[in-house]
Design a protein around this motif. Structure first.
Motif, PDB file in Angstrom:
ATOM      1  N   ARG A   1       7.919  -7.285  -1.930  1.00  0.00           N
ATOM      2  CA  ARG A   1       8.028  -6.069  -1.721  1.00  0.00           C
ATOM      3  C   ARG A   1       6.423  -5.334  -1.225  1.00  0.00           C
ATOM      4  N   ASN A   2       6.644  -4.237  -0.202  1.00  0.00           N
ATOM      5  CA  ASN A   2       5.368  -3.730  -0.079  1.00  0.00           C
ATOM      6  C   ASN A   2       4.827  -3.046  -1.261  1.00  0.00           C
ATOM      7  N   VAL A   3       3.185  -3.157  -1.193  1.00  0.00           N
ATOM      8  CA  VAL A   3       2.680  -2.547  -2.447  1.00  0.00           C
ATOM      9  C   VAL A   3       1.599  -1.396  -2.068  1.00  0.00           C
ATOM     10  N   CYS A   4       1.675  -0.308  -2.479  1.00  0.00           N
ATOM     11  CA  CYS A   4       0.661   0.780  -2.260  1.00  0.00           C
ATOM     12  C   CYS A   4      -0.371   0.593  -3.159  1.00  0.00           C
ATOM     13  N   PHE A   5      -1.570   0.875  -2.593  1.00  0.00           N
ATOM     14  CA  PHE A   5      -2.828   0.678  -3.531  1.00  0.00           C
ATOM     15  C   PHE A   5      -3.976   1.606  -3.510  1.00  0.00           C
ATOM     16  N   LYS A   6      -4.575   2.057  -4.285  1.00  0.00           N
ATOM     17  CA  LYS A   6      -5.791   2.711  -4.201  1.00  0.00           C
ATOM     18  C   LYS A   6      -6.864   2.224  -5.117  1.00  0.00           C
ATOM     19  N   VAL A   7      -8.410   2.533  -4.417  1.00  0.00           N
ATOM     20  CA  VAL A   7      -9.620   2.023  -5.364  1.00  0.00           C
ATOM     21  C   VAL A   7     -10.278   3.303  -5.539  1.00  0.00           C
ATOM     22  N   LYS A   8     -10.379   3.372  -6.903  1.00  0.00           N
ATOM     23  CA  LYS A   8     -11.099   4.496  -7.496  1.00  0.00           C
ATOM     24  C   LYS A   8     -12.218   3.918  -8.241  1.00  0.00           C
TER      25      LYS A   8
ATOM     26  N   PRO B   1       8.322   2.716  -1.988  1.00  0.00           N
ATOM     27  CA  PRO B   1       9.758   2.918  -1.559  1.00  0.00           C
ATOM     28  C   PRO B   1      10.264   2.429  -0.350  1.00  0.00           C
ATOM     29  N   PRO B   2      11.165   1.845  -0.227  1.00  0.00           N
ATOM     30  CA  PRO B   2      11.869   1.479   1.206  1.00  0.00           C
ATOM     31  C   PRO B   2      11.818   2.470   2.309  1.00  0.00           C
ATOM     32  N   ASP B   3      12.088   3.620   1.957  1.00  0.00           N
ATOM     33  CA  ASP B   3      12.247   4.576   3.045  1.00  0.00           C
ATOM     34  C   ASP B   3      10.859   5.502   3.000  1.00  0.00           C
ATOM     35  N   MET B   4       9.627   4.899   2.885  1.00  0.00           N
ATOM     36  CA  MET B   4       8.394   5.806   2.620  1.00  0.00           C
ATOM     37  C   MET B   4       7.974   6.125   3.853  1.00  0.00           C
ATOM     38  N   THR B   5       7.677   7.430   4.128  1.00  0.00           N
ATOM     39  CA  THR B   5       7.217   7.962   5.279  1.00  0.00           C
ATOM     40  C   THR B   5       5.688   8.769   4.964  1.00  0.00           C
ATOM     41  N   ASP B   6       5.567   9.015   3.882  1.00  0.00           N
ATOM     42  CA  ASP B   6       4.279   9.884   3.592  1.00  0.00           C
ATOM     43  C   ASP B   6       3.633   9.090   2.263  1.00  0.00           C
TER      44      ASP B   6
END
Length: 243
Positions: A38-45, A96-101
Motif C-alpha cells: 500500500r502507499n504510505v504518507c510520510f512527514k519528517v519533523k 487511504p485508497p481515495d486520497m485527494t488532499d
C-alpha cells in the motif's frame, strides 16, 4: 492504546550523522523504504527547524519503492564539548485508497493510525589520525616538489656531481653573458655620447642663426640713420636756396 509499529524501513535507523567541518552546509541522507503493498504518507519533523533544511519533508511513498530524504545542517560554530540535543521524527500512515488532499488526511488521521520513528543527530569532526595523514601527505607532496625543483635547477652544492663537460658549458655560458653585458654597456655609452654631440651642434647652429639675425638688424638700423641724415642735409640745402 499503543501506536502501530512503523511500516517504513529507515536507513540509518537511529542516528543522523553530520561530519564536519561545520563552516559550510553539511548534508546527510535518510532513505525511506516502503515494503508494503500500500502507499504510505510520510512527514519528517525536527526539534530544531531553523537549523535544518529537509527535502522532501513530506510526500507519498508508493508500494514497494523508496525515496532519499536530504537533511541539510546549516553552518554554525561547533563546540566539541556540547552534545547535540537535536532530534528528528519520521511520521507515517497508510494512505487511504481515495486520497485527494494529503493535508486533509493528516488533519483527520486518528492517533492509532499514526506511526513514527525517532532519530537523534550526531556531529562528528574529522578524526585526528586522518588530519595527521593529510598533513603527512601534504608534506610528502611538498618534499617531492622540492626534489623535482632541485633536480631541474641544481645548486652550487651539487656542482660536484656534474661532469666536466657540463661544468665547462656552464662556464662558457657565463662568459658569453658577461661579454654580452659589456657590449650593451658600450653601446649605451656610445649612444649617450652621440646624443650629446647632436645637442651641442644644435646649440651652435641656433647661436649662429641668432647672430646673423642681429647683424641684419644692425645693418638695417644703420641704413635708416643714413637716410634720415641725408634727408636732413638735403632739406637744409633746399631751404637755403629758397631763401
Amino acid at each position: 492504546m499503543a501506536r502501530p509499529e512503523q511500516v517504513l524501513l529507515l536507513e540509518p535507523q537511529h542516528e543522523l550523522k553530520f561530519r564536519g567541518p561545520f563552516s559550510d552546509v553539511v548534508t546527510t541522507n535518510l532513505k525511506l523504504s516502503n515494503p508494503t503493498d500500500r502507499n504510505v504518507c510520510f512527514k519528517v519533523k525536527t526539534t530544531a527547524p531553523r537549523r535544518y533544511c529537509v527535502r522532501p519533508n513530506s510526500g507519498i511513498i508508493d508500494a514497494g519503492t523508496s525515496i532519499n530524504v536530504s537533511v541539510m545542517l546549516q553552518p554554525f560554530d561547533y563546540d566539541p564539548n556540547e552534545k547535540s540535543k537535536h532530534k528528528f521524527m519520521v511520521q507515517s500512515m497508510l494512505a487511504p485508497p481515495d486520497m485527494t488532499d494529503m493535508e486533509g488526511v493528516w488533519k483527520e488521521a486518528k492517533p492509532d493510525e499514526l506511526m513514527d520513528s525517532k532519530l537523534r543527530c550526531v556531529f562528528e569532526m574529522p578524526v585526528e589520525n586522518e588530519k595527521t595523514h593529510d598533513m603527512e601527505s601534504n608534506k610528502m607532496m611538498s618534499s617531492s616538489l622540492l626534489k623535482s625543483e632541485s633536480t631541474a635547477l641544481p645548486p652550487k652544492s651539487m656542482s660536484s656531481t656534474l661532469d666536466d663537460g657540463e661544468v665547462k658549458k656552464i662556464m662558457e655560458e657565463c662568459k658569453r653573458l658577461q661579454m654580452e653585458a659589456q657590449r650593451l654597456r658600450e653601446e649605451n655609452k656610445q649612444i649617450r655620447e652621440d646624443d650629446g654631440l647632436r645637442m651641442r651642434k644644435s646649440n651652435v647652429m641656433s647661436s649662429q642663426h641668432s647672430s646673423v639675425g642681429m647683424k641684419k638688424e644692425e645693418g638695417l638700423s644703420a641704413r635708416t640713420m643714413a637716410l634720415i641724415v641725408l634727408f636732413f642735409v638735403v632739406g637744409v640745402i633746399v631751404g637755403k636756396l629758397v631763401l
